[in-house]
Design an enzyme around this catalytic site. Structure first.
Site, PDB file in Angstrom:
ATOM      1  N   VAL A  56      51.637 -21.086  36.431  1.00 34.98           N
ATOM      2  CA  VAL A  56      51.683 -21.215  37.889  1.00 34.98           C
ATOM      3  C   VAL A  56      51.689 -22.729  38.114  1.00 34.98           C
ATOM      4  CG1 VAL A  56      50.528 -20.742  40.082  1.00 34.98           C
ATOM      5  CG2 VAL A  56      50.515 -19.018  38.259  1.00 34.98           C
ATOM      6  N   PRO A  57      52.859 -23.291  38.422  1.00 38.05           N
ATOM      7  CA  PRO A  57      53.143 -24.720  38.216  1.00 38.05           C
ATOM      8  C   PRO A  57      52.565 -25.678  39.251  1.00 38.05           C
ATOM      9  CG  PRO A  57      55.040 -23.649  39.169  1.00 38.05           C
ATOM     10  CD  PRO A  57      54.035 -22.555  38.908  1.00 38.05           C
ATOM     11  N   CYS A  58      51.231 -25.830  39.258  1.00 37.57           N
ATOM     12  CA  CYS A  58      50.599 -26.742  40.201  1.00 37.57           C
ATOM     13  C   CYS A  58      51.026 -28.194  39.968  1.00 37.57           C
ATOM     14  CB  CYS A  58      49.083 -26.597  40.187  1.00 37.57           C
ATOM     15  SG  CYS A  58      48.324 -26.696  38.569  1.00 37.57           S
ATOM     16  N   HIS A  59      51.570 -28.491  38.793  1.00 45.99           N
ATOM     17  CA  HIS A  59      52.070 -29.849  38.540  1.00 45.99           C
ATOM     18  C   HIS A  59      53.273 -30.181  39.425  1.00 45.99           C
ATOM     19  CE1 HIS A  59      54.268 -27.197  35.750  1.00 45.99           C
ATOM     20  NE2 HIS A  59      55.278 -28.032  35.899  1.00 45.99           N
ATOM     21  N   ARG A  60      53.889 -29.177  40.035  1.00 38.88           N
ATOM     22  CA  ARG A  60      55.058 -29.399  40.897  1.00 38.88           C
ATOM     23  C   ARG A  60      54.679 -29.737  42.341  1.00 38.88           C
ATOM     24  NH1 ARG A  60      58.114 -24.092  38.636  1.00 38.88           N
ATOM     25  NH2 ARG A  60      58.365 -24.841  36.488  1.00 38.88           N
TER      26      ARG A  60
END
Length: 177
Positions: free
Chosen positions: A140-144
């Site tokens: 779940v790409p919180c880095h984005r």
């Protein structure tokens, strides 16, 4: 339903990751999973899920491991995994689901924009808190999620980790090491 929680540590392009899964799916990804971090994470999962995690026994983590390896090798842009959302609720879950489904590989979104997408236009700070509480980073790409002024924003795994993930996705130039 099988209530067993299984875990494994896998190497990655950002250091060791500890993965944990229940019978419902992948429930946790933990950065920098050295022994001390792993022991803390196992204890936290036991308390949160009411079951003592066991080192991977059934092969439940084989597919998440395979997909993460492909991602870090540059051969995977989306994850197709069953996710167990037990460790997040309410607004945080709503935001993380929107992030997982609506912000594809190689793109970024601002905290405020993500708040608007879930119908809470004034909740940029709450979106930041949801990112910090994400139990499934990378997948779940919180880095984005970045600042609207172009800043990288914060990151629970550390800013170098965030830069490395964004570089892997072609959003940033390769970081210098």
């Amino acid at each position: 339903m099988d209530t067993t929680v299984e875990w494994a540590v896998v190497p990655s392009g950002i250091g060791p990751l500890m993965l944990a899964a229940t019978g419902r799916g992948l429930v946790s990804v933990v950065f920098h999973a050295d022994e001390a971090v792993r022991e803390t994470a196992i204890g936290r999962l036991a308390g949160q899920l009411g079951a003592e995690p066991v080192e991977s026994a059934s092969g439940r983590l084989a597919e998440p491991i395979r997909q993460l390896v492909e991602y870090f090798e540059g051969d995977r842009r989306t994850f197709d995994l069953a996710l167990d959302w037990t460790l997040t609720t309410g607004f945080n879950r709503q935001v993380l689901r929107e992030l997982a489904e609506g912000v594809p590989f190689g793109t970024v979104v601002g905290y405020g924009d993500l708040a608007k997408r879930v119908g809470q236009p004034g909740a940029a700070q709450a979106v930041g808190a949801a990112m910090g509480a994400n139990p499934l980073p990378v997948v779940v790409p919180c880095h984005r999620v970045v600042e609207s002024d172009g800043g990288i924003g914060g990151f629970g795994g550390g800013l170098e980790t965030k830069r490395t993930l964004l570089a892997l996705e072609g959003v940033l130039p390769q970081p210098l090491f």
